[in-house]
Scaffold this motif. Structure first.
Motif, PDB file in Angstrom:
ATOM      1  N   ILE A 102       0.844  -1.203   0.000  1.00 32.07           N
ATOM      2  CA  ILE A 102       0.000   0.000   0.000  1.00 32.07           C
ATOM      3  C   ILE A 102       0.878   1.253   0.000  1.00 32.07           C
ATOM      4  N   VAL A 103       1.949   1.235   0.802  1.00 27.54           N
ATOM      5  CA  VAL A 103       2.860   2.389   0.838  1.00 27.54           C
ATOM      6  C   VAL A 103       3.516   2.568  -0.539  1.00 27.54           C
ATOM      7  N   GLY A 104       3.870   1.455  -1.177  1.00 24.72           N
ATOM      8  CA  GLY A 104       4.432   1.518  -2.528  1.00 24.72           C
ATOM      9  C   GLY A 104       3.452   2.145  -3.500  1.00 24.72           C
ATOM     10  N   PHE A 105       2.188   1.730  -3.406  1.00 31.23           N
ATOM     11  CA  PHE A 105       1.153   2.330  -4.249  1.00 31.23           C
ATOM     12  C   PHE A 105       1.064   3.837  -3.990  1.00 31.23           C
ATOM     13  N   LEU A 106       1.079   4.212  -2.707  1.00 36.32           N
ATOM     14  CA  LEU A 106       0.943   5.631  -2.353  1.00 36.32           C
ATOM     15  C   LEU A 106       2.052   6.467  -2.983  1.00 36.32           C
ATOM     16  N   LEU A 107       3.272   5.944  -2.984  1.00 35.29           N
ATOM     17  CA  LEU A 107       4.398   6.687  -3.563  1.00 35.29           C
ATOM     18  C   LEU A 107       4.177   6.914  -5.062  1.00 35.29           C
ATOM     19  N   VAL A 108       3.758   5.852  -5.757  1.00 37.37           N
ATOM     20  CA  VAL A 108       3.487   5.986  -7.196  1.00 37.37           C
ATOM     21  C   VAL A 108       2.312   6.934  -7.429  1.00 37.37           C
ATOM     22  N   HIS A 109       1.260   6.747  -6.629  1.00 31.97           N
ATOM     23  CA  HIS A 109       0.047   7.554  -6.736  1.00 31.97           C
ATOM     24  C   HIS A 109       0.370   9.043  -6.558  1.00 31.97           C
ATOM     25  N   LEU A 110       1.144   9.366  -5.512  1.00 26.19           N
ATOM     26  CA  LEU A 110       1.491  10.764  -5.250  1.00 26.19           C
ATOM     27  C   LEU A 110       2.405  11.314  -6.335  1.00 26.19           C
ATOM     28  N   ALA A 111       3.304  10.464  -6.846  1.00 24.85           N
ATOM     29  CA  ALA A 111       4.197  10.920  -7.921  1.00 24.85           C
ATOM     30  C   ALA A 111       3.382  11.260  -9.170  1.00 24.85           C
ATOM     31  N   LEU A 112       2.385  10.440  -9.473  1.00 27.56           N
ATOM     32  CA  LEU A 112       1.554  10.695 -10.658  1.00 27.56           C
ATOM     33  C   LEU A 112       0.702  11.939 -10.475  1.00 27.56           C
ATOM     34  N   VAL A 113       0.222  12.143  -9.242  1.00 28.43           N
ATOM     35  CA  VAL A 113      -0.554  13.366  -8.973  1.00 28.43           C
ATOM     36  C   VAL A 113       0.349  14.588  -9.156  1.00 28.43           C
ATOM     37  N   ALA A 114       1.598  14.447  -8.729  1.00 23.84           N
ATOM     38  CA  ALA A 114       2.543  15.551  -8.886  1.00 23.84           C
ATOM     39  C   ALA A 114       2.802  15.845 -10.360  1.00 23.84           C
ATOM     40  N   LEU A 115       2.800  14.802 -11.192  1.00 26.62           N
ATOM     41  CA  LEU A 115       3.039  14.985 -12.621  1.00 26.62           C
ATOM     42  C   LEU A 115       1.828  15.585 -13.320  1.00 26.62           C
ATOM     43  N   VAL A 116       0.624  15.239 -12.826  1.00 25.69           N
ATOM     44  CA  VAL A 116      -0.608  15.779 -13.423  1.00 25.69           C
ATOM     45  C   VAL A 116      -1.442  16.419 -12.310  1.00 25.69           C
ATOM     46  N   PRO A 117      -1.021  17.611 -11.864  1.00 23.41           N
ATOM     47  CA  PRO A 117      -1.646  18.208 -10.663  1.00 23.41           C
ATOM     48  C   PRO A 117      -3.141  18.484 -10.805  1.00 23.41           C
TER      49      PRO A 117
END
Lengths: 255, 207
Positions: B171-186
């Motif tokens: 889940i933490v791994g997912f969160l890191l990817v999820h937040l990175a993608l949100v950062a790329l497409v704010p």
């Protein structure tokens, strides 16, 4: 704070996109600060020291005690194991170190009985050994998460409660120990078929490290609910609380 | 054609944010609980944990679990009833995942508000499944006697405890990817708050 943000942003997934990174660095910093801000809101400023938060958490814990009591089955048994599964050595655990273990002269030891009972006479170890005995190899689970399998033998607690004429409708059984520990359990667990007054460990009299001369062994409750060095038992309708329970561990502590 | 429907329905947004806060509480209080008896040769730094001590962390964990379970159940019930899970989350075939993954890694995957690409579907379906398994393994170590059948089917208490930890790591791994993608497409962050608007179907999609 900025160092921590830097570490979050430096996630490996982003290292492959250096050119894009420069463009969005500012946004990333903002995101990093946001999530860290959230984290520090929850931890850094000690949210749980707020009286209102503490009250809400303790209300939830009491609610969970009710849920745990509802989930508890009077007949469902904890798993038992073969002798080969016994953890050796079985760990010592208390709220103090091994050098502070308290001992008592087992010949002079007497178990006091009080509260909603008809027979208040104290019990000697010899008296308890005359009662029916039962053995179990079960898993002891500590609230910290570790566990160990051990073998305890002794008097089924329901047999003892009947001998002292304990009120079956009473809500709690409280335990006072001569190492100044204390705890209490619900009557349903007290009468569970695997709840025993353990006098032996591994086929020999309970050694001081494991609670000599008598501990209450319940594989349906966490370690802190299994009192060692018991000196007095009381049957009551007023919750006697417990050493750890009064500091924040949930009172039911069921497995 | 521009429809009036939000890209993210209100129920999805509300359960997402309540679930997100609850999940953050579960993870950080879980780290504090882990620290009481670590199963790996490290502990989590105090600043990243919730509860202050084991007893406090347990109270947070067993309070937040109801919030997480509540928002999760509402989300799943809505997702099943509205078709959201079938339409947006059900994973696409491996070829679509491969195509969108390559496109995403080469920055050619256009984000269209309200449309879930194959990589998103796989990630969201995956994290939902992992979250369900985390709850099941959590219940199995909370109540290894009363829910002994779950504990037994996970290989016993000690293994179930490690499974619970491993699932948290996913889940933490997912969160890191999820937040990175949100950062790329704010803009996705904004639409997850306001709801946004469903974008018109893309011409190039599927070509």
């Amino acid at each position: 704070m900025s160092n921590q943000a830097g570490r979050l942003i430096g996630a490996p997934a982003l290292s492959a996109v250096r050119p894009e990174l420069a463009k969005i660095e500012r946004r990333l910093l903002l995101r990093g600060a946001l999530s860290l801000g959230m984290l520090s809101m929850l931890t850094g400023c000690k949210l749980d020291d707020e009286p209102s938060v503490e009250a809400a958490l303790s209300a939830m814990s009491r609610f969970n005690d009710k849920v745990q009591a509802a989930l508890f089955s009077r007949t469902r048994l904890a798993a038992t194991f073969p002798a080969s599964a016994i953890t050796k050595p079985f760990p010592f655990n208390a709220y103090y170190g091994m050098d502070e273990i308290r001992t008592v002269d087992t010949q002079k030891w007497r178990l006091e009985v009080s509260g909603l009972v008809t027979e208040r006479a104290p019990w000697s170890l010899a008296d308890l050994r005359k009662l029916p005995q039962q053995s179990q190899i079960t898993r002891h689970i500590c609230v910290e998460g570790w566990s160990a399998i051990g073998q305890w033998s002794g008097v089924p607690f329901s047999v003892f409660l009947d001998r002292i004429g304990a009120d079956r409708r009473a809500r709690y059984v409280g335990f006072k120990c001569f190492d100044d520990y204390f705890t209490s359990i619900d009557m349903a667990t007290a009468r569970h078929p695997q709840t025993i007054m353990a006098l032996d460990y591994g086929g020999s009299p309970l050694p001081p490290a494991y609670g000599a001369p008598m501990k209450l062994r319940m594989p349906t409750k966490l370690g802190y609910k299994n009192p060692k060095y018991i000196a007095a038992i009381t049957v009551t309708n007023v919750n006697p609380g417990g050493y750890w329970e009064n500091q924040g561990y949930d009172w039911f502590g069921g497995s | 054609m521009r429809t009036g429907k939000p890209a993210h329905p209100l129920v999805v947004r509300v359960t997402h944010w309540i679930g997100a806060v609850a999940m953050l509480c579960m993870i950080t209080s879980g780290w504090q609980i882990y620290n009481a008896s670590p199963i790996l040769p490290f502990v989590f730094p105090a600043w990243a944990t919730l509860g202050g001590w084991l007893g406090g962390a347990l109270n947070w964990h067993f309070a937040a679990m109801w919030v997480l379970a509540g928002s999760g159940l509402v989300y799943l019930a809505y997702g099943l009833a509205s078709g959201h899970l079938r339409r947006d989350i059900r994973p696409a075939g491996p070829r679509a995942v491969w195509r969108d993954l390559i496109a995403a890694l080469t920055f050619r995957l256009a984000h269209r508000e309200g449309h879930y690409n194959a990589v998103q579907r796989l990630l969201y379906a995956g994290v939902l499944l992992v979250a369900l398994l985390t709850v099941a393994s959590g219940v199995s170590i909370w109540k290894p006697v009363q829910f002994g059948w779950i504990t037994w089917s996970l290989g016993g208490y000690d293994i179930a405890r490690r499974i619970h930890f491993a699932l948290m790591s996913l889940i933490v791994g997912f969160l890191l990817v999820h937040l990175a993608l949100v950062a790329l497409v704010p803009s996705t962050l904004r639409s997850m708050i306001t709801g946004g608007r469903i974008a018109p179907p893309s011409q190039e999609h599927g070509s």
